[in-house]
Design a protein around this motif. Sequence first.
Motif, PDB file in Angstrom:
ATOM      1  N   THR A  39      39.706  38.152  84.900  1.00 35.96           N
ATOM      2  CA  THR A  39      40.398  38.406  83.636  1.00 35.96           C
ATOM      3  C   THR A  39      40.295  37.195  82.719  1.00 35.96           C
ATOM      4  O   THR A  39      40.148  36.055  83.165  1.00 35.96           O
ATOM      5  CB  THR A  39      41.892  38.709  83.847  1.00 35.96           C
ATOM      6  OG1 THR A  39      42.522  37.545  84.418  1.00 35.96           O
ATOM      7  CG2 THR A  39      42.087  39.901  84.773  1.00 35.96           C
ATOM      8  N   ARG A  42      43.077  34.557  83.307  1.00 40.21           N
ATOM      9  CA  ARG A  42      42.821  33.679  84.441  1.00 40.21           C
ATOM     10  C   ARG A  42      41.734  32.657  84.093  1.00 40.21           C
ATOM     11  O   ARG A  42      41.819  31.486  84.483  1.00 40.21           O
ATOM     12  CB  ARG A  42      42.368  34.526  85.625  1.00 40.21           C
ATOM     13  CG  ARG A  42      42.231  33.784  86.916  1.00 40.21           C
ATOM     14  CD  ARG A  42      43.535  33.669  87.652  1.00 40.21           C
ATOM     15  NE  ARG A  42      43.305  33.118  88.980  1.00 40.21           N
ATOM     16  CZ  ARG A  42      43.463  31.823  89.272  1.00 40.21           C
ATOM     17  NH1 ARG A  42      43.876  30.998  88.369  1.00 40.21           N
ATOM     18  NH2 ARG A  42      43.214  31.404  90.484  1.00 40.21           N
ATOM     19  N   GLN A  45      43.369  29.879  81.888  1.00 36.98           N
ATOM     20  CA  GLN A  45      44.247  28.997  82.646  1.00 36.98           C
ATOM     21  C   GLN A  45      43.446  28.062  83.539  1.00 36.98           C
ATOM     22  O   GLN A  45      43.724  26.863  83.616  1.00 36.98           O
ATOM     23  CB  GLN A  45      45.211  29.827  83.510  1.00 36.98           C
ATOM     24  CG  GLN A  45      46.339  30.476  82.735  1.00 36.98           C
ATOM     25  CD  GLN A  45      47.316  31.194  83.633  1.00 36.98           C
ATOM     26  OE1 GLN A  45      46.962  31.651  84.727  1.00 36.98           O
ATOM     27  NE2 GLN A  45      48.560  31.305  83.186  1.00 36.98           N
TER      28      GLN A  45
ATOM     29  N   ARG B  19      52.170  39.988  82.444  1.00 38.92           N
ATOM     30  CA  ARG B  19      51.657  40.459  81.159  1.00 38.92           C
ATOM     31  C   ARG B  19      50.141  40.664  81.176  1.00 38.92           C
ATOM     32  O   ARG B  19      49.610  41.526  80.502  1.00 38.92           O
ATOM     33  CB  ARG B  19      52.028  39.443  80.072  1.00 38.92           C
ATOM     34  CG  ARG B  19      52.091  40.084  78.694  1.00 38.92           C
ATOM     35  CD  ARG B  19      52.288  39.095  77.577  1.00 38.92           C
ATOM     36  NE  ARG B  19      53.183  38.012  77.897  1.00 38.92           N
ATOM     37  CZ  ARG B  19      53.423  36.992  77.078  1.00 38.92           C
ATOM     38  NH1 ARG B  19      52.849  36.935  75.909  1.00 38.92           N
ATOM     39  NH2 ARG B  19      54.228  36.025  77.426  1.00 38.92           N
ATOM     40  N   GLY B  20      49.470  39.869  81.986  1.00 38.04           N
ATOM     41  CA  GLY B  20      48.009  39.945  82.015  1.00 38.04           C
ATOM     42  C   GLY B  20      47.450  41.251  82.557  1.00 38.04           C
ATOM     43  O   GLY B  20      46.248  41.489  82.503  1.00 38.04           O
ATOM     44  N   ARG B  33      46.978  36.588  90.960  1.00 37.55           N
ATOM     45  CA  ARG B  33      46.564  35.440  90.145  1.00 37.55           C
ATOM     46  C   ARG B  33      45.405  35.801  89.231  1.00 37.55           C
ATOM     47  O   ARG B  33      45.209  35.175  88.195  1.00 37.55           O
ATOM     48  CB  ARG B  33      46.193  34.257  91.027  1.00 37.55           C
ATOM     49  CG  ARG B  33      47.386  33.664  91.760  1.00 37.55           C
ATOM     50  CD  ARG B  33      47.206  32.186  92.029  1.00 37.55           C
ATOM     51  NE  ARG B  33      48.336  31.650  92.770  1.00 37.55           N
ATOM     52  CZ  ARG B  33      49.399  31.102  92.206  1.00 37.55           C
ATOM     53  NH1 ARG B  33      49.473  31.013  90.906  1.00 37.55           N
ATOM     54  NH2 ARG B  33      50.380  30.639  92.950  1.00 37.55           N
ATOM     55  N   ASP B  34      44.633  36.822  89.633  1.00 35.56           N
ATOM     56  CA  ASP B  34      43.519  37.250  88.780  1.00 35.56           C
ATOM     57  C   ASP B  34      44.012  37.664  87.394  1.00 35.56           C
ATOM     58  O   ASP B  34      43.265  37.633  86.420  1.00 35.56           O
ATOM     59  CB  ASP B  34      42.787  38.445  89.404  1.00 35.56           C
ATOM     60  CG  ASP B  34      41.996  38.063  90.636  1.00 35.56           C
ATOM     61  OD1 ASP B  34      41.618  38.975  91.400  1.00 35.56           O
ATOM     62  OD2 ASP B  34      41.763  36.857  90.849  1.00 35.56           O
ATOM     63  N   PHE B  35      45.269  38.072  87.305  1.00 40.03           N
ATOM     64  CA  PHE B  35      45.836  38.536  86.046  1.00 40.03           C
ATOM     65  C   PHE B  35      46.719  37.473  85.408  1.00 40.03           C
ATOM     66  O   PHE B  35      47.499  37.761  84.506  1.00 40.03           O
ATOM     67  CB  PHE B  35      46.634  39.824  86.281  1.00 40.03           C
ATOM     68  CG  PHE B  35      45.794  40.923  86.874  1.00 40.03           C
ATOM     69  CD1 PHE B  35      45.788  41.153  88.240  1.00 40.03           C
ATOM     70  CD2 PHE B  35      44.981  41.710  86.068  1.00 40.03           C
ATOM     71  CE1 PHE B  35      44.977  42.145  88.801  1.00 40.03           C
ATOM     72  CE2 PHE B  35      44.181  42.705  86.612  1.00 40.03           C
ATOM     73  CZ  PHE B  35      44.178  42.917  87.977  1.00 40.03           C
ATOM     74  N   GLY B  36      46.595  36.234  85.881  1.00 37.92           N
ATOM     75  CA  GLY B  36      47.328  35.130  85.287  1.00 37.92           C
ATOM     76  C   GLY B  36      48.747  34.972  85.803  1.00 37.92           C
ATOM     77  O   GLY B  36      49.538  34.244  85.192  1.00 37.92           O
ATOM     78  N   ASP B  38      51.870  33.594  87.735  1.00 46.30           N
ATOM     79  CA  ASP B  38      52.224  32.335  88.374  1.00 46.30           C
ATOM     80  C   ASP B  38      52.984  32.643  89.660  1.00 46.30           C
ATOM     81  O   ASP B  38      53.275  33.795  89.975  1.00 46.30           O
ATOM     82  CB  ASP B  38      53.013  31.420  87.422  1.00 46.30           C
ATOM     83  CG  ASP B  38      54.308  32.042  86.915  1.00 46.30           C
ATOM     84  OD1 ASP B  38      54.682  31.765  85.753  1.00 46.30           O
ATOM     85  OD2 ASP B  38      54.957  32.791  87.674  1.00 46.30           O
ATOM     86  N   SER B  39      53.313  31.610  90.403  1.00 48.89           N
ATOM     87  CA  SER B  39      53.873  31.799  91.747  1.00 48.89           C
ATOM     88  C   SER B  39      55.202  32.544  91.693  1.00 48.89           C
ATOM     89  O   SER B  39      55.519  33.351  92.564  1.00 48.89           O
ATOM     90  CB  SER B  39      54.051  30.451  92.437  1.00 48.89           C
ATOM     91  OG  SER B  39      54.868  29.596  91.652  1.00 48.89           O
ATOM     92  N   LEU B  40      55.970  32.285  90.649  1.00 49.50           N
ATOM     93  CA  LEU B  40      57.270  32.934  90.535  1.00 49.50           C
ATOM     94  C   LEU B  40      57.104  34.435  90.312  1.00 49.50           C
ATOM     95  O   LEU B  40      57.834  35.253  90.883  1.00 49.50           O
ATOM     96  CB  LEU B  40      58.009  32.305  89.349  1.00 49.50           C
ATOM     97  CG  LEU B  40      59.521  32.420  89.323  1.00 49.50           C
ATOM     98  CD1 LEU B  40      60.127  31.936  90.612  1.00 49.50           C
ATOM     99  CD2 LEU B  40      60.060  31.613  88.157  1.00 49.50           C
ATOM    100  N   GLN B  41      56.162  34.809  89.480  1.00 44.76           N
ATOM    101  CA  GLN B  41      55.913  36.224  89.223  1.00 44.76           C
ATOM    102  C   GLN B  41      55.435  36.925  90.497  1.00 44.76           C
ATOM    103  O   GLN B  41      55.811  38.068  90.765  1.00 44.76           O
ATOM    104  CB  GLN B  41      54.874  36.383  88.106  1.00 44.76           C
ATOM    105  CG  GLN B  41      55.415  36.006  86.745  1.00 44.76           C
ATOM    106  CD  GLN B  41      54.331  35.942  85.693  1.00 44.76           C
ATOM    107  OE1 GLN B  41      53.236  35.443  85.944  1.00 44.76           O
ATOM    108  NE2 GLN B  41      54.633  36.438  84.498  1.00 44.76           N
TER     109      GLN B  41
END
Lengths: 260, 86
Positions: A39, A42, A45, B19-20, B33-36, B38-41
């Motif tokens: 994506t 990603r 970032q 959101r990603g 993580r591929d969709f952005g 973070d660890s909390l999400q």
Amino acid sequence: MPTGRLAHLVIEADSGQPLPALLAALTPAEQRWVRALPTRARQRQSALARQAAHIALQRLCRAGVPKELSVLPGPRGEPQLRGENWNGSAAVSLSHSGRLAAALAWRARPGEPHAAGVDVERIRSSEVASNPLAFSRAERALLRQAGDAGAFAGLAAWTAKEAAWKAIRSERQVGLDALVLTKLDLVRGHARVHWRRRPRRALEESTFSVTIRVVQGPDGVYLLSVAEAGAHRDSKIRIVVHDKATRPLPFRVGGEYASA
Amino acid sequence: MGRHEIFQVIQSHMRNIIRGTTGKEILEQNSMRDFGADSLQIVEVVSRSMKQLRIKIPRGKLKDAQNLADLVNLFEQAVQFAQQPA
């Protein structure tokens, strides 16, 4: 006279520049890896975090950084430095959240696979303080001491544990339950995280000292944690912050809490 | 409850929290993580999914999940265990 090794912490913000501009600062190997991510979010970032890592390494090593030194994921997703004729004399930890990325670089020592970790999280509404997946019963009891500041305490504690986890994950597959928060100081911005498993001999102690800060980023307020391992002064690291992206905010939002 | 339904639960929480994922197809070979995320999400997606499916998985086991397929495997085992007669 300050003692301890220097570590350089760089914080970068995503200012919306085109992805090719972000990629231009990376090595060819990093560009290939980033482009293969599924994506755009990603990709941005990861590129931003690597940009920060390169700056941190340059600050740390001055002339000694190979031009094609790449930051690529290791077998457990941890960032590894790879390059021709690279002597392994430095290590990095990366983190990104929202539009902020942070990279920490320090001098690595033989037989010391982990010394530090960094985590950044954007502050938002969260019930993580009461989440049994995130925290053990004892940790949740510690966080309940924070009362009305519980939501913030939960986020701060989470970043502290994540930073400590990043410091040790290169060694083995480490789960959330291996690290235990034993102290959280929301006055001074400090936490203590204990690694419950027996550490390798290279690590002096199984306790991480965590520094926590609140910073104003481009799209909100962030918590930033840096975890350092080891108890002896010469094994600790001194952090030099290079930050054009954020401004620090007052930290005092609660009290000091510890496990019984 | 089958694998497909379990994956739908996880996808639903991913779309609410990360959101990603907007407008993107979520496949089992992806990781959050591929969709952005973070660890909390990631923790929030997993814990809300577990709550909806009425399962509990030890925190130590979750570290083995490298992608959504691994997560679905863990959830599937837990669901099957929960459905066994007492």
